[in-house]
Write a protein that holds these residues in place. Structure first.
Motif: not given
Length: 204
Positions: A28-29, A49, A51, A197-200
Motif C-alpha cells: 500500500r503506497a 492511495w 494497493e 511513499d510506501y505504508q506497507t
C-alpha cells in the motif's frame, strides 16, 4: 587501474539475472503524480492511495488532485487505469528483464559507481524499454532503468523517454520514482513524474 576493480560485464549481468525474478510485492503506497505541458502551459497533480495484493489485484483511490482537468483525466488517471489493466492481464511478467524479452550487452559505466547493462527488447511492446539498466556491481541489485519505450502508447506519441528508480525496502525491490518525457504531435514535449511513499510492503 579503476577498471580492473570493476567486475566484468558478464559477471554483473549474471548477478543481476540471478536475482531479477522476484514474486509480485503486496503493498500500500501513497503516490504523487504530476504532469506538465510547457507548450499549452498546462499542469496537473494527483495524490492517490495505490494497493496491490494477490486476491484483489491492483486498485487505487484518489485522495486529492488539482490543475488541468484534461491532464488529470487523460494523463494521470489514465496512467493508473493503464496499470490496473496491465495487472489484470497478468502482463508485468511480460516486462521482466530476462532472455525471453531482452538482448543484453555491455553498457557504459555510470558516473555514480553503478555498472550498466545495455538492453534491447526482442519485440515492440509498451512494457519494454530500449536503453540501459544500472546495477550495483557487487551484487547485481537494480538501481535504475533509463531508456525509451520500444513501442509508443499511441499514434500521437512520437517517443517516450523514461527513468525508473528502485530501492530495496522490507527486503524486496520496489519502484520509488518514475520520470518520463513524451514527445507528442501538436502538444510537443510533456513531462510526467510519479513518486511512491510506501505504508506497507508484504504486510510489514
Amino acid at each position: 587501474n579503476l577498471h580492473a576493480q570493476q567486475p566484468s560485464h558478464s559477471a554483473v549481468l549474471q548477478r543481476f539475472l540471478s536475482r531479477a525474478e522476484e514474486p509480485p510485492v503486496e503493498y500500500r503506497a501513497l503516490r504523487r503524480l504530476e504532469a506538465h505541458n510547457p507548450k499549452f502551459k498546462q499542469s496537473a497533480w494527483m495524490l492517490a492511495w495505490t494497493e496491490y495484493d494477490r486476491v484483489n489485484g491492483f486498485r487505487y483511490q484518489i485522495v486529492d488532485e488539482g490543475g488541468s482537468s484534461y491532464i488529470r483525466n487523460k494523463v494521470l488517471r489514465a496512467a493508473l487505469d493503464g496499470e490496473q489493466k496491465i495487472w489484470a492481464a497478468r502482463e508485468p511478467q511480460k516486462a521482466s528483464f530476462n532472455h525471453d524479452n531482452y538482448l543484453f550487452d555491455a553498457g557504459e559505466p555510470g558516473s555514480d559507481g553503478l555498472a550498466s547493462v545495455a538492453v534491447r527488447p526482442k519485440r515492440k511492446d509498451v512494457l519494454l524499454v530500449e536503453g540501459a539498466i544500472f546495477v550495483q556491481p557487487s551484487d547485481g541489485e537494480l538501481a535504475r532503468i533509463e531508456g525509451r519505450l520500444s513501442k509508443t502508447p499511441s499514434f500521437w506519441t512520437r517517443r517516450v523517454d523514461v527513468v525508473r528508480r528502485y530501492e530495496r525496502k522490507a527486503g524486496v525491490r520496489v519502484p520509488v520514482a518514475i520520470e518520463s518525457v513524451a514527445h507528442v504531435l501538436i502538444a510537443g514535449q510533456s513531462t510526467f513524474t510519479m513518486t511512491y511513499d510506501y505504508q506497507t510492503i508484504n504486510g510489514q
